[in-house]
Enzyme design. Structure first.
Site, PDB file in Angstrom:
ATOM      1  N   ASP A   1      33.768  43.704  44.509  1.00 19.75           N
ATOM      2  CA  ASP A   1      33.063  43.789  43.219  1.00 19.75           C
ATOM      3  C   ASP A   1      31.550  43.712  43.437  1.00 19.75           C
ATOM      4  O   ASP A   1      30.771  43.820  42.489  1.00 19.75           O
ATOM      5  CB  ASP A   1      33.559  42.736  42.223  1.00 19.75           C
TER       6      ASP A   1
ATOM      7  N   ASP B   1      39.223  44.376  44.961  1.00 22.23           N
ATOM      8  CA  ASP B   1      38.689  43.074  44.548  1.00 22.23           C
ATOM      9  C   ASP B   1      38.871  42.929  43.034  1.00 22.23           C
ATOM     10  O   ASP B   1      38.345  43.736  42.255  1.00 22.23           O
ATOM     11  CB  ASP B   1      37.193  43.047  44.904  1.00 22.23           C
TER      12      ASP B   1
ATOM     13  N   LYS C   1      42.197  41.062  46.189  1.00 18.03           N
ATOM     14  CA  LYS C   1      41.492  39.814  46.533  1.00 18.03           C
ATOM     15  C   LYS C   1      41.133  39.102  45.243  1.00 18.03           C
ATOM     16  O   LYS C   1      40.702  39.757  44.280  1.00 18.03           O
ATOM     17  CB  LYS C   1      40.221  40.113  47.327  1.00 18.03           C
TER      18      LYS C   1
ATOM     19  N   GLU D   1      39.046  35.495  43.694  1.00 12.76           N
ATOM     20  CA  GLU D   1      38.221  34.313  43.962  1.00 12.76           C
ATOM     21  C   GLU D   1      38.906  33.077  43.388  1.00 12.76           C
ATOM     22  O   GLU D   1      39.398  33.108  42.261  1.00 12.76           O
ATOM     23  CB  GLU D   1      36.833  34.482  43.312  1.00 12.76           C
TER      24      GLU D   1
ATOM     25  N   GLU E   1      33.403  32.311  52.038  1.00 17.02           N
ATOM     26  CA  GLU E   1      32.049  32.831  51.792  1.00 17.02           C
ATOM     27  C   GLU E   1      31.054  31.679  51.663  1.00 17.02           C
ATOM     28  O   GLU E   1      31.305  30.690  50.962  1.00 17.02           O
ATOM     29  CB  GLU E   1      32.004  33.697  50.508  1.00 17.02           C
TER      30      GLU E   1
END
Ligand code: KIV
Length: 259
Positions: free
Chosen positions: A41, A80, A109, A111, A177
């Site tokens: 993204d 993402d 993916k 978060e 990250e």
């Protein structure tokens, strides 16, 4: 490479992975031997010029993921999940399903750590491979900023609990990250699933680098954790200037480029 074989990179020679958002760059990544491409993204900031990743929508992500799939048919392609596309489990299933069904992605993916374990479990139960993403989470920028994670023992413990939760929920890999390098290395050694670092030092099983940063297309705005291996922006400016000069001098098109 399949999701199953990707898991074998655990503990081996680290893999250099990239993001891509279109057909041209996906083809280049595949030619360079990249085994897994993320349609991140970061599209929102890197390719569309927004200040954050929050404006990315499912429709945008699908549009770009389709192009990446066409450009890199032999790579694993991970879509993402954008901001607010997985707030509830039914939303997550519907939107992750779009990445696989419409765009031909191999995985998605998302978060989040412990707070997303149920979502990861539900996706995996439906046969959707999930790459988790813990540590600095750009979609939470409005509440947390872009603070590096793992600077205190308490925060390192919190990351360890996130990692344990996403691995137990069935994630096939996890992005770390913006994590202090030695904490990321310890996290990586503590889990069976491959870790992919971005701004997390060299102790992970793989690395992500945004392709525009790697190629030097970012016009000098490369973040501290990224490295430009070429300066294609300057090269492109030189090429366009040369073209403009040729056109002005009527040197292009010449007879070789005319009918
Ligand atoms: O969107 C993105 O490019 C990412 C990577 C940096 C992991 O999430």
């Amino acid at each position: 490479m399949s999701i199953r074989t990707f898991r074998n990179c655990k503990g081996g020679e680290p893999l250099g992975l990239v993001t891509a958002y279109d057909y041209i760059t996906a083809r280049i990544a595949q030619r360079a031997g990249v085994p897994l491409v993320l349609v991140g993204d970061s599209l929102s900031t890197t390719a569309l010029g927004h200040a954050t990743t929050l404006p990315a929508t499912m429709d945008m992500m699908i549009h770009h993921a389709e192009a990446v799939r066409r450009g890199a048919p032999e790579c694993l392609v991970v879509g993402d999940m954008p901001f607010l596309s997985y707030s509830t489990v039914p939303d997550a299933l519907a939107n992750a399903g779009r990445f696989l069904r419409e765009a031909g992605c191999d995985a998605v993916k998302i978060e989040g750590g412990r707070n997303r374990a149920d979502t990861i479990r539900a996706l995996v139960a439906e046969g959707i491979p999930v790459q988790a993403h813990i540590g600095l989470q750009p979609q939470s920028v409005k509440s947390t900023g872009y603070a590096v994670r793992g600077r205190t023992p308490e925060d390192a413990d919190a990351l360890a609990r996130d990692l344990e939760a996403v691995a137990a929920a069935g994630a096939f890999s996890v992005v770390l990250e913006g994590v202090v390098a030695d904490v990321a290395a310890r996290l990586s050694a503590s889990t069976d699933i491959p870790t992919i670092g971005v701004g997390a030092g060299s102790g992970c099983d793989a690395q992500y680098l945004v392709l525009a940063d790697l190629l030097g297309l970012g016009e000098g705005r490369v973040p501290k954790f990224a490295k430009a291996y070429a300066n294609l922006a300057d090269e492109a400016v030189r090429a366009i200037e040369a073209y403009r000069a040729d056109v002005a001098a009527r040197a292009f098109p010449d007879p070789d480029h005319s009918y």
